[in-house]
Design a protein around this motif. Sequence first.
Motif, short mmCIF file in Angstrom:
data_model
loop_
_atom_site.label_atom_id
_atom_site.label_comp_id
_atom_site.label_asym_id
_atom_site.label_seq_id
_atom_site.Cartn_x
_atom_site.Cartn_y
_atom_site.Cartn_z
N SER A 10 38.18 57.14 -69.81
CA SER A 10 38.05 58.60 -69.90
C SER A 10 36.79 59.11 -69.23
N THR B 96 38.04 59.75 -65.63
CA THR B 96 38.80 60.98 -65.43
C THR B 96 37.93 62.21 -65.68
N PHE B 97 37.09 62.15 -66.71
CA PHE B 97 36.18 63.26 -67.01
C PHE B 97 35.29 63.55 -65.80
N TYR C 57 37.02 65.08 -62.67
CA TYR C 57 37.29 66.50 -62.88
C TYR C 57 36.02 67.33 -62.87
N ILE D 8 36.68 68.82 -68.84
CA ILE D 8 37.71 68.46 -69.80
C ILE D 8 37.05 67.68 -70.93
N SER E 118 39.65 60.09 -74.20
CA SER E 118 41.07 60.11 -73.84
C SER E 118 41.94 60.71 -74.95
N GLN F 100 41.48 64.39 -74.58
CA GLN F 100 42.06 64.84 -73.32
C GLN F 100 43.58 64.97 -73.45
N TYR G 96 45.77 69.59 -65.98
CA TYR G 96 44.60 70.46 -66.17
C TYR G 96 44.39 71.41 -65.02
#
Length: 333
Positions: free
Chosen positions: A239, A242-243, A246, A253, A257, A260, A331
């Motif tokens: 996570s 991905t965080f 973004y 976000i 996870s 999210q 998102y």
Amino acid sequence: MKPLSLMFLAVLLALLGNGFPVGAESAASKKSAYVDVAVATLWIKPDIVRPVDAPSLTHPVDMWKWTRSMTLEEKLGLVPKLETQALYGNKVTILERKGKWVKVAVHGQPTPRNAQGYPGWMLATQLTYNERFAAKDGQPFVLITSPTAKLYNSATLKHEEMEISYNTRLPYEHETKDAYQVLKPDGKHAWVKKQDAKVYASMKAIPKPTGEQLVKTGKKFLGLPYLWAGMSGFGFDCSGFTFTVYQSHGITIPRDSSVQAKYGTPVAKEKLKPGDLLFFAYNQGKGKVHHVAMYAGDGMMIHSPNSARTVEIIPVDTPEYAKEFAGARRYLK
């Protein structure tokens, strides 16, 4: 229990016996402060560090030495110990103090656990407070866009000061043909190569990305070893990866996870687009979410999987993940 190494003892003496470095004492006396090392690692409680963790506790830190010195068993040993990480210049709110340790909430890392930001314990020696740096909040900043980048002590770019991570943000001061001058958390200046960074007037000024652009950013980190709680170009957890992808594109976000998976817009598997987030859960996808990946297009996903592997692109229908698929979220508007 293994005896403490001489190096680790020396580190502990320096951290716990010699007081705060310049700026840290004033930081520890305030309610807010700024991270003064390339990456600050946050622990679930004070004083649970191991000898192998010494490079992450110094000022400055040596992230590569830390991550590359750990065995797989030692990396797995971080799972019950770490919360998250914070980058150079990140603002934190100090919640609690215990000796040389402080419990902080990291601004910009949303979590239901604390409205001010993601909580965890770190050494106060890795914090600072400078009025000039604090006054730059909301002003133009330099965003690091290379996986890691060097800070230099002059515009000649000859003498390196430290290596910092992707997504680090430092106040913009000046520029030359080849470099940006930035303000450091301690109030001093440094320089970064233009090829490693971009300048934005504000968070809102960062152009909204396409899904393809998010995937392209993620590919910068292919081959980077996984790090539990990792939030930097020195190592990500799932996570954190991905965080960070973004947030570097102006979209914040939730940090974890499992959270999210509760926001954004639900997306059917057959309607996935690049940049969508894919979630995986225990109990054949029906239990608690424990992993997140990003859809990369053409039936593939990019993710930071686990302590034994690196950031990779694999098919979404890879059996070990397909059986735990728990849905997808979008998102992007």
